[in-house]
Design an enzyme around this catalytic site. Structure first.
Site, PDB file in Angstrom:
ATOM      1  N   GLU A 265       0.812  -1.224   0.000  1.00 49.56           N
ATOM      2  CA  GLU A 265       0.000   0.000   0.000  1.00 49.56           C
ATOM      3  C   GLU A 265       0.837   1.262   0.000  1.00 49.56           C
ATOM      4  O   GLU A 265       0.405   2.300  -0.477  1.00 49.56           O
ATOM      5  CB  GLU A 265      -0.926   0.027   1.228  1.00 49.56           C
ATOM      6  CG  GLU A 265      -2.270  -0.600   0.956  1.00 49.56           C
ATOM      7  CD  GLU A 265      -3.292  -0.346   2.049  1.00 49.56           C
ATOM      8  OE1 GLU A 265      -4.339  -0.980   1.986  1.00 49.56           O
ATOM      9  OE2 GLU A 265      -3.053   0.468   2.963  1.00 49.56           O
ATOM     10  N   HIS A 286       7.983 -26.649  -0.800  1.00 52.88           N
ATOM     11  CA  HIS A 286       7.322 -27.808  -1.398  1.00 52.88           C
ATOM     12  C   HIS A 286       6.219 -27.386  -2.357  1.00 52.88           C
ATOM     13  O   HIS A 286       5.563 -28.219  -2.960  1.00 52.88           O
ATOM     14  CB  HIS A 286       6.758 -28.717  -0.299  1.00 52.88           C
ATOM     15  CG  HIS A 286       7.818 -29.245   0.616  1.00 52.88           C
ATOM     16  ND1 HIS A 286       8.539 -30.385   0.353  1.00 52.88           N
ATOM     17  CD2 HIS A 286       8.310 -28.761   1.786  1.00 52.88           C
ATOM     18  CE1 HIS A 286       9.420 -30.588   1.326  1.00 52.88           C
ATOM     19  NE2 HIS A 286       9.305 -29.613   2.207  1.00 52.88           N
ATOM     20  N   LYS A 399     -13.631   0.929  -2.960  1.00 51.47           N
ATOM     21  CA  LYS A 399     -14.559   1.226  -1.854  1.00 51.47           C
ATOM     22  C   LYS A 399     -15.752   2.023  -2.361  1.00 51.47           C
ATOM     23  O   LYS A 399     -16.901   1.757  -2.014  1.00 51.47           O
ATOM     24  CB  LYS A 399     -13.848   2.032  -0.753  1.00 51.47           C
ATOM     25  CG  LYS A 399     -12.950   1.209   0.134  1.00 51.47           C
ATOM     26  CD  LYS A 399     -12.467   2.019   1.334  1.00 51.47           C
ATOM     27  CE  LYS A 399     -11.532   1.194   2.213  1.00 51.47           C
ATOM     28  NZ  LYS A 399     -10.873   1.954   3.240  1.00 51.47           N
TER      29      LYS A 399
HETATM   30  O1  PA5 Z   1      -3.468   1.289   5.671  1.00 51.90           O
HETATM   31  C1  PA5 Z   1      -4.619   1.625   5.594  1.00 51.90           C
HETATM   32  O2  PA5 Z   1      -4.966   2.782   5.840  1.00 51.90           O
HETATM   33  C2  PA5 Z   1      -5.718   0.618   5.262  1.00 51.90           C
HETATM   34  O3  PA5 Z   1      -5.271  -0.602   4.860  1.00 51.90           O
HETATM   35  C3  PA5 Z   1      -6.631   0.429   6.461  1.00 51.90           C
HETATM   36  O4  PA5 Z   1      -5.880  -0.100   7.517  1.00 51.90           O
HETATM   37  C4  PA5 Z   1      -7.820  -0.487   6.149  1.00 51.90           C
HETATM   38  O5  PA5 Z   1      -8.499  -0.068   4.995  1.00 51.90           O
HETATM   39  C5  PA5 Z   1      -8.806  -0.470   7.310  1.00 51.90           C
HETATM   40  O6  PA5 Z   1      -9.243   0.841   7.539  1.00 51.90           O
HETATM   41  P1  PA5 Z   1      -9.841   1.293   8.915  1.00 51.90           P
HETATM   42  O7  PA5 Z   1      -8.806   1.149   9.947  1.00 51.90           O
HETATM   43  O8  PA5 Z   1     -10.234   2.716   8.701  1.00 51.90           O
HETATM   44  O9  PA5 Z   1     -11.023   0.420   9.193  1.00 51.90           O
END
Ligand code: PA5
Length: 408
Positions: A265, A286, A399
């Protein structure tokens, strides 16, 4: 406490060291970034705050034979890493949800919780993640059905301090709530209550985890993180577009899942970025061994090892001749280390650059240090290539579309 060995990568591609001035500029960029509050947090959380987390955790734990961790991405993976590796013997059973919309999964979870006193730790930075809120509805309905008015005492919330659905839930039912600081993004929140509170519920020594991270906020750690970042970036430039995080210790498997999100990310933007994959050795040799040894030559490995895996277990002597007599009475730790040497030699000989990262023992300090090290290295990797490590514009695309289709 963390050592980086890039000799098996340098044999395949040159890894230039940034100048001190360049490194200084990257470090300054990090510290000046509005979302870099996580850098100082391990030293900021003091004994009083840790005690507050531990008190809430102990209260929940005392009521429960099982605890469900509800959250997605950064709000779950850090907690899961610490719990899987470090949960105390005798801790409640751990269950996870809030990161999928599978009715079958949630139904099975409810079946598994039958007859067990349970509680919930729900974590969401935004407080509005669909999967997390939907799973919370299911679990809270079950808690209400079983425990009536005392249901809220079985829920701990972790969220950001902006108004949100989760915040309203916590206020409405007066659930004890802990903050993820506003300037800390989800995938950098493992060492905030998002990771620490659930870990404490399972008896993880979170003071040690923070100590491991804080003691690492030193020049040696920065040096190691830069060297790892430099190696990754040099390999990417040389055409190695896939990085496999691997370890020969199963306790690091979840850390790999957390690592994958952190780097994926942070780095995968604008058509660029190393693709992060994971493997658990020797098991995955494996299944993936053939590809790693002999498939497309565009991957490199980052192998995490703990310097002192504590087990004293030895291969037993046996009257039965299974061909293992030469290793009888030798420690598994020794066998595992020899297997690691052999495998990494083979991979390097097959054209796979290998970066080896050695952490200390696989305990709270070791994991705290490893988490902090990877966060720092990820930020350095990105910032030295001009990438913002702390946004995730691509995550919004799906989303928005899901929400449109569900009309929410
Ligand atoms: O790194 C990030 O911001 C995302 O991966 C969030 O952790 C993930 O989408 C979950 O979001 P939230 O903590 O708002 O529920």
């Amino acid at each position: 406490m963390i050592r980086v060995d890039i000799s098996k990568a340098e044999a395949i591609a040159a890894v230039p060291r940034m100048t001190d001035g360049e490194r200084f500029a990257v470090r300054q960029k990090l510290l000046a970034h509005p979302r870099s509050e996580w850098v100082g947090l391990p030293s900021v959380y003091g004994a009083e705050y840790v005690a507050r987390l531990e008190t809430a955790a102990a209260r929940l734990r005392a009521q429960c034979g099982a605890v469900v961790i509800v959250g997605a991405g950064g709000s779950s993976l850090g907690a899961r890493t610490l719990i899987d590796a470090l949960a105390e013997d005798g801790a409640p059973e751990a269950y996870y949800c809030g990161d999928n919309l599978s009715g079958a999964y949630l139904e099975k979870l409810l079946v598994r919780l039958r007859g067990k006193d349970f509680g919930v730790v729900v974590s969401s930075k935004s407080g509005g993640t669909l999967e997390t809120l939907a799973a919370l509805r299911v679990l809270y309905a079950e808690l209400r059905a079983r425990y009536g008015a005392s249901a809220p005492a079985r829920v701990l919330c972790v969220t950001g301090d902006e108004p949100s659905a989760l915040k309203r839930f916590a206020d409405e039912y007066s659930c004890e709530t802990f903050d993820i600081p506003a300037n800390v993004g989800g995938r950098y929140s493992a060492l905030t209550p998002a990771g620490l509170l659930p870990a404490a519920v399972f008896g993880v020594n979170i003071a040690e985890v923070l100590r491991g991270a804080a003691s690492e906020a030193e020049p040696e750690l920065s040096e190691a993180a830069f060297r790892y970042a430099e190696a990754r970036n040099a390999l990417y430039k040389a055409g190695f577009g896939t990085e496999i995080f691997a370890s020969f210790e199963p306790c690091a498997e979840r850390l790999g899942a957390w690592w994958r999100q952190l780097f994926g990310e942070s780095e995968g933007k604008d058509g660029q970025g190393i693709f992060p994959a994971t493997a658990a050795f020797t098991g995955d040799l494996h299944s993936m061994g053939q590809y790693i040894q002999d498939g497309r030559r565009d991957l490199f490995e980052t192998v995490l090892r703990f310097s002192d895996a504590r087990s004293a277990l030895r291969v037993p002597a046996s009257e039965f001749d299974d061909g293992l007599s030469p290793v009888a009475l030798r420690r598994f730790a020794e066998l595992n280390a020899l297997a690691e040497e052999a495998v990494l030699d083979a991979h390097a000989a097959g054209g796979v650059p290998v970066i080896r990262i050695t952490a200390a023992e696989p305990d709270g300090r070791g994991f705290g240090a490893a988490v902090y090290f990877f966060e720092l290295a990820c930020a350095y990797s990105c910032l030295s290539r001009g990438i913002d490590p702390f946004d995730q514009p691509g995550v919004e695309a799906y989303k928005i579309r899901i929400k449109q289709r569900l009309d929410i």
